[in-house]
Scaffold this active site. Sequence first.
Site, PDB file in Angstrom:
ATOM      1  CE  LYS A 108     -10.829  -3.023   3.950  1.00 27.43           C
ATOM      2  NZ  LYS A 108     -10.144  -4.110   4.691  1.00 27.43           N
ATOM      3  CD  GLU A 147      -2.903  -1.270   2.256  1.00 22.56           C
ATOM      4  OE1 GLU A 147      -2.886  -0.369   3.114  1.00 22.56           O
ATOM      5  OE2 GLU A 147      -3.737  -2.189   2.248  1.00 22.56           O
TER       6      GLU A 147
END
Length: 445
Positions: free
Chosen positions: A353, A216
Amino acid sequence: MAITIVSVRARQIFDSRGNPTVEADVKLSDGYLARAAVPRGASTGIYEALELRDGGSDYLGKGVSKAVENVNIIIGPALVGKDPTDQVGIDNFMVQQLDGTVNEWGWCKQKLGANAILAVSLAVCKAGAHVKGIPLYKHVANLAGNKNLVLPVPAFNVINGGSHAGNKLAMQEFMILPVGASSFKEAMKMGAEVYHHLKSVIKKKYGQDATNVGDEGGFAPNIQENKEGLELLKTAIAKAGYTGKVVIGMDVAASEFYGSDKTYDLNFKEENNNGSQKISGDVLKDLYKSFVTEYPIVSIEDPFDQDDWEHYAKLTSEIGVKVQIVGDDLLVTNPKRVEKAIKEKACNALLLKVNQIGSVTESIEAVKMSKRAGWGVMASHRSGETEDTFIADLSVGLATGQIKTGAPCRSERLAKYNQLLRIEEELGAEAVYAGANFRTPVEPY
């Protein structure tokens, strides 16, 4: 003539980890093409909607040709002629009629795959915005019945551990949140500057190798003490001159190191693990409380296992006013699990999400439910991402107040942050940055 869907096609593309994922194209009768791709997580909650993977040896079992086929053969033909602005109708049709599989937590998308359904759901949403002639974030706001657009506070994941990194760090993400910025643009400046200061602090202390980045975009220095991660952030924030303006968030992803003996093993990545770092939920809870006393921590995500409701509730009642306790694996964006957590006061913030639940409509439902309970909401990427920027618009449209989509590094992460910069510019004088109100940026809608 009303604009309708003329074709829906899917293909297999690759995510930021080199694993296959699903992309869908929705073509409209006016010639417009809307395209969306779905992400994939590394530390996935066991209660997430089913993501269809092929298995076998191709792509090490991670191919998505079955999911793609389900879009091309089952979903696509069934959506031809439908109105792309009818998000609820299309989502419910796909989830309840075309798929129809259910488990104890609701519609589980086992037949067609959440990745197949979601790719289409996201593309339909983009198509709907086009038909309405409005930006995607406004279309999302209208679908949710939200009147106030808000730019979220970015939570930059700048130090990686857990399942995202090859170091010994048990806790998965150490984040910085520029709550003291006056705009999203300024928040990006603060985040980027702290990130670069952090890089030089890490390089000086641990050597050049330690500045390699994880999935990430964060750094993964070979440290084992979680406290050391917090110390590095505190130092970098001070060096950048943002003490008090930039605060800290953590994603522990504790389900990853929870054992069948109901202990948490902070040494779970050590090869010759002798079990000396195994602690109880109560000891872990007190560790968090000590972190909160020593560091400017405003958010702790997944502090316990996804089934450890008891310790979630204890921590929330003890520090929940000062710190948001975010449910990710606990909730998996599932309205039924959100309902249970509200009832049990297990946490006080939702991690949103879209690919955990598998449709835009169900995601909106989970957010509305959370906001009505007085919770915070943080929109989130997954560790295996694509260049798709849907969650940036989603975050503004639902006024989540917070978004985490990685460090200010790696294009699949910056794609979302850059889209938020564009949205802020487009809104001009009407742009509102959540800032210190990141937990409750708007009245529930």
